[in-house]
Design an enzyme around this catalytic site. Structure first.
Site, PDB file in Angstrom:
ATOM      1  N   ASP A 139      -1.156 -11.037   0.369  1.00 25.90           N
ATOM      2  CA  ASP A 139      -0.203 -10.892   1.466  1.00 25.90           C
ATOM      3  C   ASP A 139      -0.378 -11.910   2.585  1.00 25.90           C
ATOM      4  O   ASP A 139       0.572 -12.191   3.323  1.00 25.90           O
ATOM      5  CB  ASP A 139      -0.275  -9.472   2.035  1.00 25.90           C
ATOM      6  CG  ASP A 139       0.338  -8.447   1.098  1.00 25.90           C
ATOM      7  OD1 ASP A 139       0.948  -8.867   0.089  1.00 25.90           O
ATOM      8  OD2 ASP A 139       0.208  -7.237   1.357  1.00 25.90           O
ATOM      9  N   TYR A 149       5.620  -2.403   1.124  1.00 20.80           N
ATOM     10  CA  TYR A 149       4.518  -1.612   1.677  1.00 20.80           C
ATOM     11  C   TYR A 149       4.394  -1.780   3.181  1.00 20.80           C
ATOM     12  O   TYR A 149       4.588  -2.871   3.729  1.00 20.80           O
ATOM     13  CB  TYR A 149       3.179  -1.994   1.026  1.00 20.80           C
ATOM     14  CG  TYR A 149       2.787  -1.055  -0.090  1.00 20.80           C
ATOM     15  CD1 TYR A 149       2.445   0.262   0.178  1.00 20.80           C
ATOM     16  CD2 TYR A 149       2.788  -1.473  -1.415  1.00 20.80           C
ATOM     17  CE1 TYR A 149       2.101   1.144  -0.841  1.00 20.80           C
ATOM     18  CE2 TYR A 149       2.446  -0.606  -2.444  1.00 20.80           C
ATOM     19  CZ  TYR A 149       2.108   0.708  -2.149  1.00 20.80           C
ATOM     20  OH  TYR A 149       1.772   1.581  -3.148  1.00 20.80           O
TER      21      TYR A 149
END
Length: 757
Positions: free
Chosen positions: A377, A461
């Site tokens: 990420d 998420y």
């Protein structure tokens, strides 16, 4: 007679009206006297005023004005035609990112502790040089008013960064949508019959990463989804592999296509076989949006709220926070995320830097989109996704909220309103307590702590990041995951890779790994790394020598090199891990802080897999390295898209196997959890049980528990039950007040491109 009667009636009415008015005024006066007093904004109890450190601005994120100055400077560098418009063609040299360039630690410590000169304030500028086929990082300074720049790419990464390693920019996303809509036009009949959409209405898709199978690739599987809220759990069964290596999107091409578990070499091949009836078709049927987060019944209640009876006991000034015995500076890195610096307890520095580094996931699937997916990420820039926090949900309503700015693929500084919150929190359980029958007494302390929080919504998420500061001298770094699971269409062979969670939807098994940087400075920068554990020993009883008993004994060890101190998840790790000073406490023990890791991780990839090289830090539960300014992070903006030749290879940090005895030490801590999605992940994954973290706890650092000095302590002896002297709870009823609340606002959709669903 009639007139006299009327006068009497009027007189009576006037008397009654006057009486009613008198009664009404009395009632109003009584109500006003009964109204609850408003709680004070500032503390009313004798807590010393907050002492902020003005020098903490050395860690402050760039202001909007500074970002503009750097952008304008870079765009005017002679001999370079660097553009800043996010919609610029991919063939341009494009300024993608601007953020603070942290000064060298030694320079900062001289400034903070010894009155040395203030380090130059500088920024990092990331430029996609499409005309040269590479990416460059430039340090630009000084700020304000930059006058110089230098290329630091090779200095930082010991390699050139190829253009194919770049994070996807907004223009590339727009071109991807246009490309897919153009390429899928021949399938209009299939799209309508199988999914209830025509090609123009297909705007929702998500893509697997890394983009290919080897360095230099830029190929992505796109999973098409229904264009609804929570589209991540609405896959339709059509996945397309496109090659988007070329900076001219008109030269991109479809390599492969998957429909209902069947592979085709081209769109035309799928069209021909579909029309010939030789493929197994998906039959469209309307279904309700099970992904919607709109409540299924009208909200009618408000849960318990928290407020400060005696006003805030913490203070935020610029980028500095003071809370009781604690103080720290803070920042929000656009790439790595939340971080704090110069963390002090009672004036002593405990931590130089504590920060998020990387969030990583590995997925399993029967379909190609998720089959190769391994998310890193930081390559998507974690901090840029710290959107506005909703009062009363993401943080307590009465929390203090802080705005941040970033420049990542925006062309101008983007303001993220209320993206950090700070609040004091009662955990609802005592930090310590004891009741004794004799001598009769009760002593305790409520576990109130300061929480520093942000939440990043990275695609599907949402990660909730907390740094928590306890009155016992402990600090906890914690992460919880929520948001939507990633899913795939249910085809033959899917069930070994997850559970069915909705109509034709598989929730894919995946891991979550999160890496934190913990730069502890325990009474200075000369520290050692120690481990402690237990073992049973067979001991002869002194009063009965012929008898033996197995009793636990302390086992202590000092690790001397970086490779010794690289503690892997697949080996037994000592349960006590310490960064220690050579100074001792009153009792002769080395003063130290313990790293207590809370983790439920899944397995890491076998190290024989080439993709594991960019994720090698996650194989270590804790790795201790000697501090180096050029070993600033464990992740990189570029590792995701060139995972096979990573710009930051963490194994190099420990490969040189330097001594860690009496050195400035950094702990790299990996935590996380295994996620096997289930029906209750629909519509959203909940935070309960989905998280991990690390607690930094004093271990012989003090001579006693420092919380014994807390102003919140309670002590009750027989006969003092109603006394307020050692028990402020006895006086709480006298201090009842109602909170002063700011009006509810939410600006989270500012600057977000919305589309109709």
């Amino acid at each position: 007679m009639v007139s006299k009667g009327i006068c009497k009636v009027l007189t009576c009415l006037l008397v009654l009206a006057g009486l009613a008015s008198l009664i009404g005024n009395c009632v109003l006066i009584w109500l006003n006297t009964q109204r609850t007093a408003k709680c004070p904004v500032q503390p009313v109890n004798p807590i010393p005023p907050a002492a902020h450190n003005e020098r903490s601005d050395v860690f402050a994120d760039l202001s909007a004005a500074e970002i503009f100055q750097v952008r304008d400077y870079v765009s005017k560098i002679p001999g370079m035609n660097i553009v800043t418009d996010p919609l610029t063609p991919l063939s341009s040299d494009y300024l993608y990112l601007i953020e603070l360039s942290l000064p060298k630690k030694a320079d900062v410590l001289r400034y903070l502790d010894d009155g040395g000169p203030k380090p130059a304030r500088e920024a990092t500028a990331v430029v996609y040089h499409a005309t040269k086929g590479n990416i460059k990082e430039y340090v630009v300074g000084p700020l304000p008013g930059p006058t110089y720049h230098r290329d630091v790419t090779f200095e930082r990464y010991k390699m050139e960064i190829p253009l194919a390693a770049r994070p996807k920019q907004v223009a590339e996303f727009l071109f991807t949508t246009a490309f897919l809509q153009n390429e899928l036009k021949p399938l209009n009949q299939l799209l309508k019959e199988s999914f209830g959409h025509d090609v123009a209405s297909f705007q929702s898709f998500y893509e697997g990463m890394p983009r290919g199978v080897k360095s230099g690739d830029r190929q992505s599987w796109m999973s098409l989804c229904r264009n609804v809220e929570g589209f991540f759990i609405h896959p339709v069964g059509l996945e397309v592999l496109i090659d988007h290596q070329n900076t001219n999107w008109l030269l991109w091409r479809v390599i492969k296509i998957l429909y209902n578990g069947q592979y085709f070499d081209s769109v035309q091949e799928l069209k021909d076989q579909y029309e010939a009836g030789t493929v197994k078709k998906i039959i469209y049927k309307p279904i309700p949006n099970y992904a919607s987060l709109k409540p299924k019944q009208r909200p009618t209640g408000v849960g318990p709220q928290h407020f400060y009876v005696q006003g805030d006991r913490f203070s935020v000034k610029n980028n500095h926070v003071v809370y009781l015995d604690w103080s720290f500076a803070f920042g929000l890195s656009a790439v790595a995320g939340m971080r704090v610096f110069d963390v002090r307890f009672r004036g002593e520095r405990i931590i130089y830097e504590l920060g998020v580094q990387e969030a990583m996931s590995v997925y399993g699937s029967a379909t190609p989109h998720m089959m190769l997916t391994k998310f890193l990420d930081a390559s998507m820039a974690i901090g840029r996704f710290a959107y506005e926090l909703a009062r009363g949900v993401d943080c307590p309503y009465s929390a203090t909220y802080i705005d941040t700015f970033h420049y990542v693929d925006t062309g101008v500084p983007r303001r993220l309103r209320n993206s950090i919150c700070v609040f004091e929190h009662d955990t609802g359980r005592p930090l310590r307590r004891h009741f004794s029958e004799g001598p009769a007494s009760y002593g305790g302390l409520a576990n109130t702590a300061l929480v520093f929080r942000t939440i990043t919504a990275i695609g599907n998420y949402d990660y909730l990041w907390d740094f928590i500061f306890y009155q016992s001298g402990s600090v906890e770094a914690k992460v919880h995951a929520t948001g939507y699971i990633t899913s795939s269409f249910n085809v033959n062979g899917s069930l070994p890779f997850g559970h069915q969670v909705a109509e034709n939807v598989i929730g894919n098994i995946h891991t979550h790994f999160v890496n934190f940087k913990v730069d502890l400075d325990v009474l200075g920068v000369k520290n050692t790394f120690q481990t402690k554990d237990m073992e049973f020993v067979n001991v002869s009883l002194p009063w009965m020598p012929e008898r033996y008993a197995m009793i636990p004994q302390l086992v202590e060890k000092q690790l001397k090199t970086e490779q010794e101190a690289a503690l892997r998840y697949d080996t037994k790790t000592p349960r006590y891990l310490h960064i220690a000073s050579d100074q001792t406490n009153r009792w002769g023990h080395q003063r130290s802080y313990r790293l207590q890791v809370l983790s439920f991780t899944g397995d890491h990839l076998p190290e024989s897999q080439p993709e594991e090289q960019a994720r090698i830090n996650l194989v270590y539960k804790v790795a201790i390295t000697k501090h180096k300014d050029l070993e600033q992070t464990s992740g990189s903006l570029y590792n995701q898209n060139d995972i096979w030749t990573p710009a930051v290879d963490f194994s190099k940090y420990i490969e040189d196997n330097e001594s860690i005895e009496n050195e400035d030490l950094v702990a790299w801590v990996t935590t996380g959890f295994l996620h096997i999605p289930h029906a209750e992940d629909i519509p959203n994954t909940v935070t309960v049980g989905n998280g991990g973290g690390v607690i930094l706890r004093p271990h012989n650092y003090f001579d006693e528990d420092p919380s014994i000095h807390s102003p919140d302590s309670v002590y009750i002896a027989p006969g003092t039950e109603q006394s307020c002297d050692d028990n402020r709870m006895a006086c709480l009823a006298q201090e009842t007040c109602s909170p002063e609340l700011d009006p509810f606002t939410f600006n989270g959709f500012d600057g977000v491109v919305t589309r109709k669903t």
